[in-house]
Design a protein around this motif. Structure first.
Motif, PDB file in Angstrom:
ATOM      1  N   SER A   1      -2.754  -3.476  -1.238  1.00 22.08           N
ATOM      2  CA  SER A   1      -2.055  -2.913  -2.386  1.00 22.08           C
ATOM      3  C   SER A   1      -2.753  -3.231  -3.693  1.00 22.08           C
ATOM      4  O   SER A   1      -2.543  -2.567  -4.703  1.00 22.08           O
ATOM      5  CB  SER A   1      -0.605  -3.422  -2.429  1.00 22.08           C
TER       6      SER A   1
ATOM      7  N   LYS B   1      -0.651   2.735  -4.288  1.00 19.66           N
ATOM      8  CA  LYS B   1       0.323   2.979  -3.233  1.00 19.66           C
ATOM      9  C   LYS B   1      -0.427   3.223  -1.930  1.00 19.66           C
ATOM     10  O   LYS B   1      -1.580   3.644  -1.935  1.00 19.66           O
ATOM     11  CB  LYS B   1       1.184   4.202  -3.554  1.00 19.66           C
ATOM     12  N   ASP B   2       0.254   2.962  -0.816  1.00 18.41           N
ATOM     13  CA  ASP B   2      -0.324   3.331   0.468  1.00 18.41           C
ATOM     14  C   ASP B   2      -0.301   4.855   0.614  1.00 18.41           C
ATOM     15  O   ASP B   2       0.474   5.553  -0.038  1.00 18.41           O
ATOM     16  CB  ASP B   2       0.463   2.692   1.611  1.00 18.41           C
ATOM     17  N   LYS B   3      -1.146   5.345   1.499  1.00 15.42           N
ATOM     18  CA  LYS B   3      -1.353   6.787   1.645  1.00 15.42           C
ATOM     19  C   LYS B   3      -0.686   7.321   2.907  1.00 15.42           C
ATOM     20  O   LYS B   3      -0.688   6.677   3.955  1.00 15.42           O
ATOM     21  CB  LYS B   3      -2.853   7.092   1.709  1.00 15.42           C
ATOM     22  N   VAL B   4      -0.130   8.516   2.775  1.00 13.65           N
ATOM     23  CA  VAL B   4       0.480   9.210   3.906  1.00 13.65           C
ATOM     24  C   VAL B   4       0.031  10.667   3.872  1.00 13.65           C
ATOM     25  O   VAL B   4       0.035  11.300   2.811  1.00 13.65           O
ATOM     26  CB  VAL B   4       2.017   9.141   3.865  1.00 13.65           C
TER      27      VAL B   4
ATOM     28  N   VAL C   1       6.283   4.445   9.405  1.00 15.04           N
ATOM     29  CA  VAL C   1       5.193   4.488   8.423  1.00 15.04           C
ATOM     30  C   VAL C   1       4.863   3.081   7.938  1.00 15.04           C
ATOM     31  O   VAL C   1       3.686   2.705   7.803  1.00 15.04           O
ATOM     32  CB  VAL C   1       5.568   5.413   7.256  1.00 15.04           C
ATOM     33  N   ASP C   2       5.882   2.283   7.664  1.00 16.32           N
ATOM     34  CA  ASP C   2       5.647   0.902   7.239  1.00 16.32           C
ATOM     35  C   ASP C   2       4.868   0.134   8.300  1.00 16.32           C
ATOM     36  O   ASP C   2       3.930  -0.613   7.994  1.00 16.32           O
ATOM     37  CB  ASP C   2       6.974   0.191   6.974  1.00 16.32           C
TER      38      ASP C   2
ATOM     39  N   THR D   1       1.147   1.337   8.344  1.00 17.49           N
ATOM     40  CA  THR D   1       0.345   0.859   7.211  1.00 17.49           C
ATOM     41  C   THR D   1       0.109  -0.644   7.277  1.00 17.49           C
ATOM     42  O   THR D   1      -0.929  -1.124   6.807  1.00 17.49           O
ATOM     43  CB  THR D   1       1.015   1.215   5.872  1.00 17.49           C
TER      44      THR D   1
ATOM     45  N   LYS E   1       6.777   3.748  -2.586  1.00 24.41           N
ATOM     46  CA  LYS E   1       5.774   3.026  -1.809  1.00 24.41           C
ATOM     47  C   LYS E   1       4.563   3.851  -1.426  1.00 24.41           C
ATOM     48  O   LYS E   1       3.486   3.289  -1.177  1.00 24.41           O
ATOM     49  CB  LYS E   1       6.424   2.482  -0.521  1.00 24.41           C
ATOM     50  N   TYR E   2       4.724   5.179  -1.379  1.00 29.72           N
ATOM     51  CA  TYR E   2       3.674   5.989  -0.770  1.00 29.72           C
ATOM     52  C   TYR E   2       3.215   7.138  -1.645  1.00 29.72           C
ATOM     53  O   TYR E   2       4.007   7.753  -2.348  1.00 29.72           O
ATOM     54  CB  TYR E   2       4.149   6.518   0.593  1.00 29.72           C
ATOM     55  N   GLU E   3       1.919   7.385  -1.523  1.00 28.61           N
ATOM     56  CA  GLU E   3       1.286   8.554  -2.144  1.00 28.61           C
ATOM     57  C   GLU E   3       0.968   9.541  -1.037  1.00 28.61           C
ATOM     58  O   GLU E   3       0.474   9.152   0.028  1.00 28.61           O
ATOM     59  CB  GLU E   3       0.009   8.142  -2.880  1.00 28.61           C
ATOM     60  N   CYS E   4       1.238  10.812  -1.273  1.00 24.56           N
ATOM     61  CA  CYS E   4       1.198  11.796  -0.185  1.00 24.56           C
ATOM     62  C   CYS E   4       0.167  12.890  -0.413  1.00 24.56           C
ATOM     63  O   CYS E   4      -0.099  13.303  -1.539  1.00 24.56           O
ATOM     64  CB  CYS E   4       2.575  12.437   0.002  1.00 24.56           C
TER      65      CYS E   4
END
Length: 319
Positions: free
Chosen positions: A23, A28-31, A111-112, A115, A144-147
């Motif tokens: 992080s 943000k984490d990616k999806v 998803v959590d 990641t 939490k996530y960037e898409c």
């Protein structure tokens, strides 16, 4: 030219110095989301991408979450998964209603977990109400996530022909026998997996199975099959409209990337090589580059493995 940023399935996605929190490198984490109407090859693309990046797939199809009816719901087969882990696929009791809220809760957990293993989550499926609930209405997911959104599109006349042919193939593989397990003498197909296209349409046929008139049985059977085809085409049209609506609502997210797979579907009746080449050129390769750029955005980290040969990932037909 794209840099070498692909990963083998057995390697970590990124090499980080010891003790460095991901992080701290990414805001943000990616999806990645793979969207499209029924029959457009969403599962195929998700698997293609997951063999090129270290990734796992989360199903977002509201009928495929249920146990059972593998043919009717067109679940991806184990041999087609190429070792890629899948989540929320065939895990829910077929008699319960799995709501958008249920999906959001379980998808976020999946998803959590993905990641935390430094892997890329790929959410794939045609149920846009699930996707909207997650990316628009779920505050924790948004925080939490960037898409990145990939939309596989196929011209409707071409898609209609394909899904009609697919229904015939599903019938040959055992759709009727499978649907019979969920025949409801009370005619209630409003809950759980019984709502799946392919079950209600067969109701009248199952009711007259003991009839002595063979011609009547075959006529009712054909009507049911024709209704499955018609309702699948209607679903595809509705899903397209929902994607267009969702696209206009995704303020604050990365743009939706449209991938026109029409030519690949048109060539499916010819040699397999032609269809594969078109799929790779029009869908798989552009998607790979889009995901590469999305993952690498905001970081100088490079991946360790050389690019995967396109021929090595096209081991199962998207059609």
């Amino acid at each position: 030219m794209m840099s070498c940023c692909f990963c083998k399935q057995t390697q970590p996605m990124v090499s980080f110095p010891s003790g460095l929190n991901i992080s701290s490198r990414w805001r943000k984490d990616k999806v990645v989301f793979v969207m499209g109407a029924t029959g457009t090859g969403k599962s195929r693309l998700a698997i293609d991408l997951a063999t090129r990046f270290v990734a796992e797939v989360v199903n977002s199809d509201k009928m495929q979450v249920y146990k059972g009816l593998d043919i009717v719901t067109n679940k991806v087969r184990e041999e087609e998964c190429q070792g890629v882990p899948h989540h929320l696929l065939g895990v829910v009791d077929p008699n319960v209603d799995f709501t958008a809220a249920d999906f959001c809760r379980q998808a976020l957990q999946a998803v959590d977990a993905i990641t935390r293993k430094d892997r890329l989550p790929i959410i794939a499926g045609g149920s846009n109400s699930y996707i909207k609930a997650l990316v628009k209405d779920h505050a924790e997911f948004r925080s939490k996530y960037e898409c990145c959104f990939l939309w596989i599109d196929v011209e409707m006349p071409v898609l209609y022909e394909f899904v009609s042919d697919r229904v015939e193939k599903m019938v040959e593989e055992g759709l009727i026998e499978e649907a019979r397990e969920f025949f409801d003498p009370a005619g209630d197909y409003t809950r759980g997996i019984k709502r799946a296209i392919g079950v209600p349409e067969m109701d009248q046929y199952f009711r007259i199975l003991e009839a002595s008139d063979e011609r009547m049985r075959q006529g009712v059977l054909q009507t049911g099959i024709d209704n499955i085809k018609a309702n699948t085409c209607k679903l595809a049209s509705c899903q397209l409209q929902n994607i267009l609506r969702l696209q206009s609502q995704l303020e604050g997210w990365n743009i939706v990337h449209r991938l026109d797979a029409t030519e690949a579907f048109q060539k499916r009746g010819g040699s397999g090589a032609e269809a594969y080449e078109a799929w790779e050129r029009l869908v798989a390769a552009p998607s790979t580059m889009i995901v590469h750029d999305f993952i690498c955005q905001g970081t100088t980290t490079t991946f360790l493995a050389p690019p995967t040969s396109p021929n090595s990932v096209l081991t199962a037909s998207p059609f």
